[in-house]
Design a protein around this motif. Structure first.
Motif, PDB file in Angstrom:
ATOM      1  N   UNK A  38       1.827  51.622  16.698  1.00 46.17           N
ATOM      2  CA  UNK A  38       2.289  51.196  18.022  1.00 46.17           C
ATOM      3  C   UNK A  38       1.130  50.966  18.964  1.00 46.17           C
ATOM      4  N   UNK A  39       1.369  50.110  19.943  1.00 52.39           N
ATOM      5  CA  UNK A  39       0.430  49.855  21.024  1.00 52.39           C
ATOM      6  C   UNK A  39       1.228  49.749  22.318  1.00 52.39           C
ATOM      7  N   UNK A  40       0.685  50.284  23.380  1.00 50.19           N
ATOM      8  CA  UNK A  40       1.339  50.188  24.671  1.00 50.19           C
ATOM      9  C   UNK A  40       0.409  49.447  25.638  1.00 50.19           C
ATOM     10  N   UNK A  41       0.901  48.551  26.456  1.00 50.31           N
ATOM     11  CA  UNK A  41       2.303  48.223  26.709  1.00 50.31           C
ATOM     12  C   UNK A  41       2.887  47.281  25.656  1.00 50.31           C
ATOM     13  N   UNK A  42       4.149  46.901  25.874  1.00 55.66           N
ATOM     14  CA  UNK A  42       4.853  46.092  24.892  1.00 55.66           C
ATOM     15  C   UNK A  42       4.134  44.781  24.596  1.00 55.66           C
ATOM     16  N   UNK A  49       1.001  44.079  24.466  1.00 54.88           N
ATOM     17  CA  UNK A  49      -0.074  44.317  23.497  1.00 54.88           C
ATOM     18  C   UNK A  49       0.505  44.537  22.103  1.00 54.88           C
ATOM     19  N   UNK A  50       1.601  45.281  22.033  1.00 53.26           N
ATOM     20  CA  UNK A  50       2.296  45.501  20.762  1.00 53.26           C
ATOM     21  C   UNK A  50       2.774  44.162  20.184  1.00 53.26           C
ATOM     22  N   UNK A  51       3.326  43.325  21.035  1.00 51.10           N
ATOM     23  CA  UNK A  51       3.848  42.029  20.582  1.00 51.10           C
ATOM     24  C   UNK A  51       2.723  41.138  20.051  1.00 51.10           C
ATOM     25  N   UNK A  52       1.610  41.127  20.764  1.00 52.36           N
ATOM     26  CA  UNK A  52       0.514  40.245  20.391  1.00 52.36           C
ATOM     27  C   UNK A  52      -0.163  40.662  19.097  1.00 52.36           C
ATOM     28  N   UNK A  53      -0.127  41.936  18.754  1.00 50.63           N
ATOM     29  CA  UNK A  53      -0.822  42.411  17.555  1.00 50.63           C
ATOM     30  C   UNK A  53       0.143  42.806  16.443  1.00 50.63           C
ATOM     31  N   UNK A  54       0.870  43.913  16.641  1.00 49.80           N
ATOM     32  CA  UNK A  54       1.736  44.416  15.566  1.00 49.80           C
ATOM     33  C   UNK A  54       2.838  43.441  15.174  1.00 49.80           C
ATOM     34  N   UNK A  55       3.545  42.911  16.163  1.00 46.67           N
ATOM     35  CA  UNK A  55       4.659  42.025  15.821  1.00 46.67           C
ATOM     36  C   UNK A  55       4.185  40.717  15.205  1.00 46.67           C
ATOM     37  N   UNK A  56       3.056  40.191  15.680  1.00 48.29           N
ATOM     38  CA  UNK A  56       2.533  38.967  15.067  1.00 48.29           C
ATOM     39  C   UNK A  56       2.126  39.222  13.619  1.00 48.29           C
TER      40      UNK A  56
END
Length: 319
Positions: free
Chosen positions: A50-54, A56-63
């Motif tokens: 996980x990364x916070x905020x969302x 940052x999470x979207x740009x790295x983990x979700x991609x």
């Protein structure tokens, strides 16, 4: 916002497993699950959970997850994302709510939003955002297919894909031991395809905030289970005390000693108690979902913060 423990059905080729290489517990539990479930090596992503905020999470983990899923979809459909041991991490809210401030977004919900991330990134989203898969009707539930797009509960060319996310557990404060989680994985896999002759218990409790919203559906659910050849019963209590055949327990209470109570969950059982802080492990109030795991549950879920009591957000007894 729900979080779940589960041993997911399948042969492992429909799973993307996320392991944090900096966390020894995540490595141990994740690799154990990988071997037990038969998850191929190319279905495993090593990165921080996980990364916070969302954003940052979207740009790295979700991609990263989306790229892996898109790659694997060339050969097989991915249905599940399984992060290893992440209950202690939260992504601050991307949701708004007229009832209360939303300041926690469960990691399981966040990973499930791989193909909804553009909608979530465009601005605050209502907490009443509709699950695109959902339910066709109160009596029909579609088989899940991670490769299909859904809109308002039906397959649709203009809809969104959705991936089911289930964490393997939480080993921090008020969580489970590593051995308890590994035992859950073993019990889950061993029970698959066994069709045990157990009973689903629907508990009508005195807690009207947690039992009340669902208990009017209990009679119909019991009839449907019995019509399909199963066993189900409504009990006036928090737990099915004295019963040794529970394949499912649906209850509603804030605090009850689950793991020391006199009843037995059969291998493969799913159980939950619909409380406000069931997966809020840094809050000592109320029974935690980890007690169901210690009791032998294959799957359970709970909220990561106090939710508003919207009927559409409460899991249906039929589910």
């Amino acid at each position: 916002m729900l979080m779940a423990h589960a041993g997911l059905a399948g042969d492992g080729t429909d799973v993307v497993l996320v392991i944090d290489p900096t966390d020894p517990v995540s490595m141990r539990v994740g690799h154990y699950y990988q071997q037990a479930r038969g998850v191929p090596a190319n279905h495993v992503i090593y990165m921080p959970i996980a990364t916070s905020p969302y954003e940052s999470f979207r740009q790295f983990q979700l991609r990263a997850v989306q790229a892996k899923v898109d790659q694997l979809d060339l050969d097989a459909t991915v249905d599940y994302i399984v992060p290893s041991d992440v209950f202690s991490n939260f992504v601050p809210g991307v949701f708004t709510d007229a009832c209360a401030q939303v300041f926690r977004f469960s990691i399981t919900s966040a990973y499930s939003s791989v193909y909804l991330q553009d909608e979530f990134a465009s601005g605050p989203v209502s907490s009443l955002f509709t699950n695109p898969w959902g339910r066709v009707s109160s009596t029909i539930v579609l088989p899940f297919d991670g490769f299909s797009a859904y809109r308002f509960g039906s397959p649709s060319a203009t809809g969104n894909r959705l991936l089911i996310t289930s964490s393997l557990g939480h080993t921090g404060e008020r969580g489970n031991t590593v051995d308890e989680i590994l035992t859950m994985i073993d019990r889950s896999i061993a029970a698959e395809g066994s069709l045990p002759a157990g009973t689903t218990y629907l508990m009508q409790t005195n807690d009207t905030a947690r039992s009340g919203p669902r208990q009017n559906t209990f009679a119909g659910v019991v009839n449907d289970i019995q019509a399909a050849g199963g066993q189900a019963e409504v009990l006036q209590a928090n737990l099915p005390i004295g019963r040794d055949d529970a394949i499912g327990v649906l209850s509603g209470f804030a605090s009850t000693n689950v793991d020391q109570a006199d009843f037995t969950l059969l291998p493969g059982a799913i159980a939950e108690h619909l409380t406000s802080f069931g997966a809020t492990f840094d809050n000592s109030q109320q029974t935690k979902i980890s007690e169901w795991v210690r009791k032998g549950a294959r799957g359970t879920f709970g909220a990561v913060q106090e939710p508003c009591n919207y009927p559409d957000k409460i899991p249906h007894a039929r589910a």
